[in-house]
Design an enzyme around this catalytic site. Structure first.
Site, PDB file in Angstrom:
ATOM      1  N   CYS A 130       0.770  -1.187  -0.092  1.00  0.00           N
ATOM      2  CA  CYS A 130       0.004   0.021  -0.002  1.00  0.00           C
ATOM      3  C   CYS A 130       0.797   1.316  -0.027  1.00  0.00           C
ATOM      4  O   CYS A 130       1.565   1.676   1.083  1.00  0.00           O
ATOM      5  CB  CYS A 130      -0.812  -0.027   1.198  1.00  0.00           C
ATOM      6  SG  CYS A 130      -2.031   1.372   1.342  1.00  0.00           S
ATOM      7  N   CYS A 133      -0.492   3.918   2.171  1.00  0.00           N
ATOM      8  CA  CYS A 133      -0.132   3.904   3.648  1.00  0.00           C
ATOM      9  C   CYS A 133       1.159   3.915   4.218  1.00  0.00           C
ATOM     10  O   CYS A 133       1.489   4.712   5.232  1.00  0.00           O
ATOM     11  CB  CYS A 133      -0.570   2.414   4.053  1.00  0.00           C
ATOM     12  SG  CYS A 133      -2.409   1.995   3.086  1.00  0.00           S
ATOM     13  N   ASP A 134       2.036   3.491   3.315  1.00  0.00           N
ATOM     14  CA  ASP A 134       3.401   3.355   3.830  1.00  0.00           C
ATOM     15  C   ASP A 134       4.562   4.273   3.082  1.00  0.00           C
ATOM     16  O   ASP A 134       5.614   4.412   3.576  1.00  0.00           O
ATOM     17  CB  ASP A 134       3.941   1.970   3.582  1.00  0.00           C
ATOM     18  CG  ASP A 134       3.208   1.003   4.436  1.00  0.00           C
ATOM     19  OD1 ASP A 134       2.816   1.498   5.461  1.00  0.00           O
ATOM     20  OD2 ASP A 134       2.758   0.003   4.114  1.00  0.00           O
TER      21      ASP A 134
END
Ligand code: NAP
Length: 301
Positions: A130, A133-134
């Protein structure tokens, strides 16, 4: 006893909830993680009618609030089985079981793994599925994205704004994703395309430090990267329901455009259903169709 139990609170499931509640049906939505499904990982949706730009998270939140305001009940429990009884269905979750007169399976799909050694071990230590997300963990670092679909291309574009260098490693020399996104990538100076190549090894001490890449002629090289974003497609999440619905060879729920499965009163909607176009707009459309068909089924029962 609910009229309709919906498994999955992604765009398909939550749209089904809106339609079912507007028809005054009692609705329980079961969700294993958080509401929204995979769309919450999309930073900017540009292809949904009347919303030129909206983040996936904002979109999902609006749909969730709309469904809740209409009276849909949500429980955050993973459904693990459906039992088909003569008068009603029982949906078993990790916490208990619920009875419904109809069930809509809108479980979407999960990330496909790359399948290289130690991939699981390195999740959170360099390997991610992701980018939104990261990605922030890799500011001014070198990263690679694997895959050639829209997810990989969009992830690479997103990461190009954060990272020092973004390698896009794809097993062919043509992208599966949209040409307009590929064109944007080619114009970025810090994006390097590594085509006709596969990641064959992850190199690490405590965290990922490099990936080994093998091209189609068998030449092996190493790319120094701190992050590897795997975007090689998704696998439908239907396995728990294989006793009540038919799955195709790839695991998608066999159901026509009316979302009816082989079992009366059980419907499949969204990315986990056999279909040609898997987009946000087709997921929400499936939700509307499945709920409408479920309402018809209840009326005729
Ligand atoms: P996808 O379109 O299925 O693409 C998966 C990519 O991964 C393909 O390029 C494939 O290569 C590659 N791949 C598969 N297995 C691999 C392996 N073991 N090793 C290396 N490469 C591998 O998946 P996606 O990008 O997640 O997209 C899923 C669906 O969502 C698509 O319909 C997509 O259009 C849609 N989507 C749309 C948007 C948007 O409209 N904004 C955004 C994201 C996703 P090959 O090409 O060689 O098969």
């Amino acid at each position: 006893m609910y009229d309709i139990i919906i498994i999955g609170a992604g765009p398909a499931g939550m749209t089904a909830a809106i339609y079912a509640r507007r028809a005054a049906k009692t609705v329980l939505v079961l969700e294993a993680k958080s509401y929204g499904g995979q769309i919450i990982n999309t930073p900017d949706i540009e292809n949904y009618p009347a919303a030129a730009h909206i983040s996936g998270f904002d979109f999902a939140t609006k749909v969730y609030e709309q469904a809740k305001a209409l009276g849909a009940e949500f429980k955050f429990e993973k459904a693990v089985e459906i039992r088909d009884g003569a008068d009603f269905k029982t949906v078993v979750t990790v916490k208990g079981s619920y009875e419904g007169r109809a069930v809509i399976i809108a479980t979407g799909s999960e990330n496909r793994k790359l399948g290289v050694e130690d991939e699981d071990k390195l999740v959170g230590r360099g390997v991610s599925y992701c980018a939104t997300c990261d990605g922030a963990f890799f500011r001014k670092k070198k990263v690679a994205v694997v895959g050639g679909g829209n997810t990989a291309l969009e992830d690479a574009l997103y990461l190009a704004d954060l990272a020092e260098t973004v390698y896009v490693i794809h097993r062919r020399d043509e992208f599966r994703g949209d040409e307009s996104t590929a064109e944007q990538l080619r114009s970025r100076e810090n994006v390097k395309l590594v085509l006709n190549s596969r990641v064959t090894k992850l190199i690490y001490d405590k965290k990922l430090t490099a990936v080994e890449v093998t091209d189609k002629d068998g030449n092996v090289s190493e790319l120094e990267v701190n992050g590897l974003f795997v975007a090689v497609g998704r696998i439908p999440e239907n396995r728990n329901f294989a006793s009540v619905i038919k799955l195709d060879a790839a695991g998608y729920a066999v159901a026509a455009e009316n979302c009816r499965t082989q079992t009366a009163g059980i419907f499949a909607a969204g990315d986990n259903r056999v279909k040609d176009v898997r987009q946000l707009v087709t997921a929400t459309a499936d939700g509307a169709v499945a709920a409408t068909e479920a309402i018809k089924y209840l009326a005729n029962k």
